[in-house]
Design a protein around this motif. Structure first.
Motif, PDB file in Angstrom:
ATOM      1  N   TRP A   1       0.872  -1.176   0.000  1.00 45.49           N
ATOM      2  CA  TRP A   1       0.000   0.000   0.000  1.00 45.49           C
ATOM      3  C   TRP A   1       0.906   1.221   0.000  1.00 45.49           C
ATOM      4  CZ3 TRP A   1      -4.797  -1.330  -0.991  1.00 45.49           C
ATOM      5  CH2 TRP A   1      -5.230  -2.608  -0.632  1.00 45.49           C
ATOM      6  N   ILE A   2       1.238   1.715  -1.190  1.00 45.02           N
ATOM      7  CA  ILE A   2       2.192   2.823  -1.306  1.00 45.02           C
ATOM      8  C   ILE A   2       1.660   4.056  -0.585  1.00 45.02           C
ATOM      9  CG2 ILE A   2       3.346   4.388  -2.917  1.00 45.02           C
ATOM     10  CD1 ILE A   2       3.481   1.972  -4.884  1.00 45.02           C
ATOM     11  N   ALA A   3       0.408   4.411  -0.827  1.00 47.86           N
ATOM     12  CA  ALA A   3      -0.161   5.596  -0.180  1.00 47.86           C
ATOM     13  C   ALA A   3      -0.217   5.418   1.334  1.00 47.86           C
ATOM     14  CB  ALA A   3      -1.551   5.897  -0.738  1.00 47.86           C
ATOM     15  N   GLY A   4      -0.510   4.217   1.803  1.00 41.94           N
ATOM     16  CA  GLY A   4      -0.595   3.929   3.231  1.00 41.94           C
ATOM     17  C   GLY A   4       0.734   3.607   3.877  1.00 41.94           C
ATOM     18  N   LYS A   5       1.771   3.476   3.048  1.00 39.04           N
ATOM     19  CA  LYS A   5       3.137   3.212   3.506  1.00 39.04           C
ATOM     20  C   LYS A   5       3.241   1.963   4.381  1.00 39.04           C
ATOM     21  CE  LYS A   5       4.585   7.953   3.014  1.00 39.04           C
ATOM     22  NZ  LYS A   5       5.170   9.125   3.572  1.00 39.04           N
ATOM     23  N   ASN A   6       2.610   0.883   3.900  1.00 43.72           N
ATOM     24  CA  ASN A   6       2.751  -0.391   4.602  1.00 43.72           C
ATOM     25  C   ASN A   6       2.579  -1.546   3.633  1.00 43.72           C
ATOM     26  OD1 ASN A   6      -0.096  -1.738   5.002  1.00 43.72           O
ATOM     27  ND2 ASN A   6      -0.412   0.441   5.402  1.00 43.72           N
ATOM     28  N   VAL A   7       2.998  -2.714   4.113  1.00 45.09           N
ATOM     29  CA  VAL A   7       2.879  -3.944   3.342  1.00 45.09           C
ATOM     30  C   VAL A   7       2.188  -4.967   4.228  1.00 45.09           C
ATOM     31  CG1 VAL A   7       4.111  -5.740   2.049  1.00 45.09           C
ATOM     32  CG2 VAL A   7       5.085  -3.434   2.202  1.00 45.09           C
ATOM     33  N   GLN A   8       1.220  -5.677   3.661  1.00 46.25           N
ATOM     34  CA  GLN A   8       0.542  -6.742   4.381  1.00 46.25           C
ATOM     35  C   GLN A   8       0.927  -8.073   3.742  1.00 46.25           C
ATOM     36  OE1 GLN A   8      -3.479  -5.215   3.929  1.00 46.25           O
ATOM     37  NE2 GLN A   8      -3.520  -4.801   6.132  1.00 46.25           N
ATOM     38  N   TYR A   9       1.450  -8.979   4.572  1.00 52.03           N
ATOM     39  CA  TYR A   9       1.875 -10.310   4.143  1.00 52.03           C
ATOM     40  C   TYR A   9       0.821 -11.311   4.598  1.00 52.03           C
ATOM     41  CZ  TYR A   9       6.282  -7.916   3.504  1.00 52.03           C
ATOM     42  OH  TYR A   9       7.245  -7.038   3.091  1.00 52.03           O
ATOM     43  N   PHE A  10       0.422 -12.214   3.703  1.00 51.72           N
ATOM     44  CA  PHE A  10      -0.697 -13.118   3.951  1.00 51.72           C
ATOM     45  C   PHE A  10      -0.270 -14.585   4.013  1.00 51.72           C
ATOM     46  CE2 PHE A  10      -2.101  -9.574   1.217  1.00 51.72           C
ATOM     47  CZ  PHE A  10      -2.947  -8.930   2.114  1.00 51.72           C
ATOM     48  N   SER A  11      -1.005 -15.346   4.848  1.00 51.77           N
ATOM     49  CA  SER A  11      -0.802 -16.793   4.921  1.00 51.77           C
ATOM     50  C   SER A  11      -1.986 -17.501   4.278  1.00 51.77           C
ATOM     51  CB  SER A  11      -0.685 -17.243   6.385  1.00 51.77           C
ATOM     52  OG  SER A  11      -1.971 -17.329   6.976  1.00 51.77           O
ATOM     53  N   ARG A  12      -1.860 -18.773   4.093  1.00 50.10           N
ATOM     54  CA  ARG A  12      -2.955 -19.559   3.512  1.00 50.10           C
ATOM     55  C   ARG A  12      -4.122 -19.717   4.478  1.00 50.10           C
ATOM     56  NH1 ARG A  12      -0.853 -23.777   0.828  1.00 50.10           N
ATOM     57  NH2 ARG A  12       1.284 -23.152   1.083  1.00 50.10           N
ATOM     58  N   ASN A  13      -3.925 -19.410   5.769  1.00 48.88           N
ATOM     59  CA  ASN A  13      -4.991 -19.513   6.761  1.00 48.88           C
ATOM     60  C   ASN A  13      -5.611 -18.165   7.110  1.00 48.88           C
ATOM     61  OD1 ASN A  13      -4.758 -22.328   7.066  1.00 48.88           O
ATOM     62  ND2 ASN A  13      -3.009 -22.048   8.418  1.00 48.88           N
ATOM     63  N   GLY A  14      -5.235 -17.119   6.390  1.00 50.51           N
ATOM     64  CA  GLY A  14      -5.812 -15.808   6.639  1.00 50.51           C
ATOM     65  C   GLY A  14      -5.051 -14.953   7.630  1.00 50.51           C
TER      66      GLY A  14
END
Length: 134
Positions: free
Chosen positions: A112-125
């Protein structure tokens, strides 16, 4: 119909190739994507796709070789944090970061460039959110 112009497509293609070959760091990726109006992008390790988004919702999808069999079944946020730290310090480039994040059970992430963060996801949510370094 795409709202992307040829200059945007050329820069995105270049960033995609250079990042995937380990030639540029994350901060360079972000700077170049901002310069062409990219608001966010998502990487799907299972499908081998990166999708770039403009603020109007238009998207551009690029493909890379997927290796879903390498992704650990269990999500380990500590391993993700370690991979991120190594990438931020410059000790690993993107190809190695991908391998480390596979081992951490990461199936993909959204920047999220505008939000200045990255969210990393797993197969279980499960989700690990990492804020851009200041």
């Amino acid at each position: 119909m795409s709202d992307f112009n040829s200059n945007q497509i050329n820069i995105i293609d270049s960033v995609f190739e250079k990042s995937n070959s380990g030639e540029i760091h994350f901060s360079e990726v972000i700077q170049q994507l901002i310069s062409v109006g990219i608001e966010s992008y998502s990487v799907d390790y299972r499908r081998g796709e990166t999708t770039y988004y403009l603020s109007n919702g238009s998207s551009l999808r690029l493909e890379f070789e997927a290796h879903p069999e390498k992704i650990s079944k269990n999500f380990d946020a500590a391993k993700i944090k370690s991979a991120i730290s190594q990438a931020q310090s410059g000790t690993v480039m993107y190809p190695e970061f991908k391998e480390l994040s596979y081992l951490a059970g990461c199936i993909g992430y959204t920047v999220w460039i505008a939000g200045k963060n990255v969210q990393y996801f797993s197969r279980n949510g499960e989700v690990h959110t990492e804020h851009f370094p200041q």
